[in-house]
Scaffold this motif. Structure first.
Motif, short mmCIF file in Angstrom:
data_model
loop_
_atom_site.label_atom_id
_atom_site.label_comp_id
_atom_site.label_asym_id
_atom_site.label_seq_id
_atom_site.Cartn_x
_atom_site.Cartn_y
_atom_site.Cartn_z
N ARG A 241 -13.07 -93.95 20.85
CA ARG A 241 -14.33 -94.67 21.86
C ARG A 241 -15.54 -92.85 22.52
O ARG A 241 -16.14 -93.20 22.87
N ARG A 242 -14.39 -92.16 21.27
CA ARG A 242 -16.16 -91.03 21.75
C ARG A 242 -16.88 -90.23 21.04
O ARG A 242 -17.81 -90.34 21.60
N LEU A 243 -16.77 -91.10 19.54
CA LEU A 243 -17.66 -90.68 19.03
C LEU A 243 -19.29 -91.33 19.04
O LEU A 243 -20.11 -90.65 18.23
N PRO A 244 -19.42 -92.38 19.43
CA PRO A 244 -20.56 -92.90 19.47
C PRO A 244 -21.61 -92.12 20.89
O PRO A 244 -22.81 -91.79 20.35
N GLY A 245 -21.29 -91.66 21.97
CA GLY A 245 -21.28 -90.28 22.39
C GLY A 245 -21.79 -89.17 21.61
O GLY A 245 -22.56 -88.53 21.80
N LEU A 246 -20.60 -89.52 20.93
CA LEU A 246 -20.91 -87.71 20.08
C LEU A 246 -22.38 -87.93 19.01
O LEU A 246 -23.39 -87.09 18.86
N TYR A 247 -22.54 -88.87 17.94
CA TYR A 247 -22.88 -89.83 17.13
C TYR A 247 -24.44 -89.31 18.57
O TYR A 247 -25.93 -89.31 17.72
N ARG A 248 -24.75 -89.96 19.61
CA ARG A 248 -25.79 -89.76 20.23
C ARG A 248 -26.75 -88.21 20.55
O ARG A 248 -28.17 -88.56 20.31
N ALA A 249 -25.57 -87.68 21.00
CA ALA A 249 -25.93 -86.10 21.33
C ALA A 249 -26.73 -86.02 20.15
O ALA A 249 -27.17 -84.13 20.15
N SER A 250 -26.59 -85.90 18.74
CA SER A 250 -26.72 -84.86 18.00
C SER A 250 -27.95 -85.43 17.12
O SER A 250 -29.06 -87.03 17.14
N ARG A 251 -28.72 -84.41 16.63
CA ARG A 251 -29.79 -84.57 16.73
C ARG A 251 -30.47 -84.48 14.69
O ARG A 251 -30.83 -85.92 14.32
N VAL A 252 -29.17 -84.56 14.04
CA VAL A 252 -28.92 -84.41 12.58
C VAL A 252 -27.37 -84.94 12.25
O VAL A 252 -26.83 -84.23 12.93
N ALA A 253 -27.91 -86.05 11.80
CA ALA A 253 -26.19 -86.10 10.56
C ALA A 253 -25.67 -86.21 9.27
O ALA A 253 -26.69 -86.27 9.17
N LEU A 254 -25.41 -85.69 9.57
CA LEU A 254 -24.70 -85.24 7.71
C LEU A 254 -23.20 -86.29 6.84
O LEU A 254 -22.68 -85.85 7.67
N VAL A 255 -23.71 -87.09 6.09
CA VAL A 255 -23.55 -88.14 5.51
C VAL A 255 -23.23 -87.81 3.64
O VAL A 255 -24.15 -88.60 3.74
N THR A 256 -22.55 -87.05 3.27
CA THR A 256 -23.03 -86.11 2.61
C THR A 256 -21.66 -86.34 1.56
O THR A 256 -21.38 -85.70 0.69
N PRO A 257 -21.81 -88.11 1.34
CA PRO A 257 -19.98 -87.35 -0.05
C PRO A 257 -20.54 -87.20 -1.19
O PRO A 257 -21.28 -87.29 -1.72
N LEU A 258 -19.32 -87.17 -1.64
CA LEU A 258 -20.42 -87.13 -3.93
C LEU A 258 -19.78 -87.84 -4.50
O LEU A 258 -20.91 -88.36 -5.82
N ARG A 259 -18.84 -88.90 -3.43
CA ARG A 259 -19.02 -90.33 -4.11
C ARG A 259 -18.01 -91.37 -3.05
O ARG A 259 -17.02 -90.36 -2.43
N ASP A 260 -18.78 -92.71 -2.87
CA ASP A 260 -18.38 -93.20 -1.89
C ASP A 260 -18.53 -94.94 -1.90
O ASP A 260 -19.25 -95.27 -2.14
N GLY A 261 -17.39 -95.54 -1.33
CA GLY A 261 -17.53 -97.19 -1.65
C GLY A 261 -18.95 -97.45 -0.60
O GLY A 261 -19.79 -98.26 -0.93
N MET A 262 -18.36 -97.35 0.67
CA MET A 262 -20.24 -98.10 1.78
C MET A 262 -20.15 -96.42 2.50
O MET A 262 -20.92 -95.51 2.56
N ASN A 263 -19.49 -96.16 3.48
CA ASN A 263 -19.64 -95.28 4.02
C ASN A 263 -19.72 -95.72 5.27
O ASN A 263 -21.48 -95.32 6.12
N LEU A 264 -19.73 -96.49 6.78
CA LEU A 264 -19.92 -97.51 8.36
C LEU A 264 -20.48 -96.07 8.87
O LEU A 264 -21.25 -95.81 9.61
N VAL A 265 -20.03 -94.48 8.81
CA VAL A 265 -19.77 -93.64 9.62
C VAL A 265 -21.72 -93.51 9.91
O VAL A 265 -22.20 -93.09 10.43
N ALA A 266 -22.15 -93.67 8.40
CA ALA A 266 -23.59 -93.59 8.95
C ALA A 266 -24.24 -94.94 9.03
O ALA A 266 -25.20 -94.26 10.36
N LYS A 267 -23.41 -96.29 8.71
CA LYS A 267 -24.22 -97.24 9.68
C LYS A 267 -23.76 -96.95 11.25
O LYS A 267 -24.91 -97.13 12.62
N GLU A 268 -22.85 -96.54 11.81
CA GLU A 268 -22.20 -96.21 13.57
C GLU A 268 -23.63 -95.45 14.12
O GLU A 268 -23.24 -95.18 15.31
#
Length: 358
Positions: A241-268
């Protein structure tokens, strides 16, 4: 042997619960043999399977012990779904080359005396629910607290499990390259990297944790000031429940897996942004999400210098371009959300032409 035994037991427990009209939807590699075990017990229901992880390319798949048995097991399903079109391509190339499968149509293949339908069904999130979390009490409190604490900084954010597939060392090295090549970010940009504990009894994960401790400590030691710590590395779970506020306060999200099926953090991250002043997503081209989220800045996570340049571009991107990119990204994750994923797969399974000869 244990893998087969568990799937056989699962089938024996499940079969008495099934009614003739039931659809069975099986998830992920743990249960690949389940349909074959159910068929052996006489189950005639429509059975679908969804692979949440990436489908390996043909030669890597061919190196797996008993890979032919695994593929034969997949042909006991009526419908097999993958996260991306790339996964579908890898699967079709494999079965055509290794199992001499006959392609009956773009989505239907025949091998092992069975006919199988395959397709890409990229998993999504509940966008409206996540927006509500962003606006809820905990989300707003987190956003305001982070904005106040980092009023003079620009936040970069990574949220991952501590897992060697997530590219965490390469990400930290890219952040170091950013500080080296673009010194204007010193005393300005802060990376918050959350790495939730994962399989800590496995030695490889312990090695990864020590590597991350060393890399983050070195950056803070080399570049930190009395009033600025370049990297905030958090090795524990953060309440969802804290993550959305952290996402919103961030200028850049780094979603850089070497391999991932989807990765929903990017969509959140996309769902949590302020449409009037959105943050920018830096996304690995090797995440399944990259097929959908083309307006993100796509990077090769193995190329730390290239990733550093993409981060710099994200930090300096004009507001108008950020808004334009975010509108396109948000529209797509709304259209292809978790409800679309569920209904589209189940509708396809419900109407799939069953193989009565198998």
């Amino acid at each position: 042997a244990g893998y087969r035994r568990v799937n056989r037991l699962f089938a024996q427990k499940l079969l008495p619960l099934l009614k003739p009209e039931d659809l069975v939807w099986v998830h992920d590699y743990h249960l690949i043999p389940l349909a074959a075990e159910l068929r052996a017990l006489g189950c005639g229901n429509r059975i679908g399977f969804f692979l949440h992880i990436p489908m390996p390319p043909r030669l890597i798949m061919a190196a797996i012990p008993e890979q032919e048995w695994l593929m034969r097991s997949l042909f006991a399903y009526d419908l097999v779904g993958f996260q991306s079109e790339t996964d579908v391509t890898h699967f079709s190339h494999y079965i055509e080359a290794e199992a001499q499968a006959e392609q009956l149509s773009p989505e239907r293949f025949r091998a092992f005396n069975r006919t199988l339908r395959v397709g890409a069904y990229p998993i999504g999130i509940d966008v409206d629910d996540f927006v509500r979390l962003t606006q809820a009490k905990e989300g707003r409190e987190t956003f305001l607290r982070m904005r106040e604490e980092y009023a003079r900084r620009r936040l970069l954010l990574g949220v991952d499990r501590l897992d060697y597939s997530k590219g965490l060392p390469q990400r930290v090295q890219a952040f170091r390259a950013l500080l080296e090549r673009y010194p204007e970010n010193r005393n300005s940009a802060t990376l918050i990297q959350i790495a939730s504990p994962s399989r800590e009894d496995v030695s490889a994960y312990d090695d990864l944790r020590r590597q991350m401790d060393s890399l983050c400590g070195a950056i803070n030691g080399d570049y930190g000031e009395l009033d600025w710590m370049p990297v905030r590395y958090i090795h524990r779970n953060v309440a969802r429940r804290r993550l959305p506020g952290l996402y919103r306060a961030s200028r850049v999200a780094l979603v850089t897996p070497l391999r991932d099926g989807m990765n929903l953090v990017a969509k959140e991250f996309i769902a949590a942004q302020d449409p009037a002043d959105p943050g920018m997503l830096v996304l690995s081209r090797f995440a399944g999400a990259a097929e959908q989220l083309k307006e993100a800045l796509l990077v090769n996570p193995y190329d730390t210098q290239g990733t550093a340049e993409a981060i710099q571009r994200a930090l300096t991107m004009p507001l108008e371009e950020r808004i334009r990119r975010h509108e396109a990204l948000l529209s797509r994750i709304r259209k292809l959300d978790v409800h679309w994923w569920c209904s589209s797969f189940l509708q396809a399974l419900k109407h799939v032409e069953q193989d009565v000869t198998g």
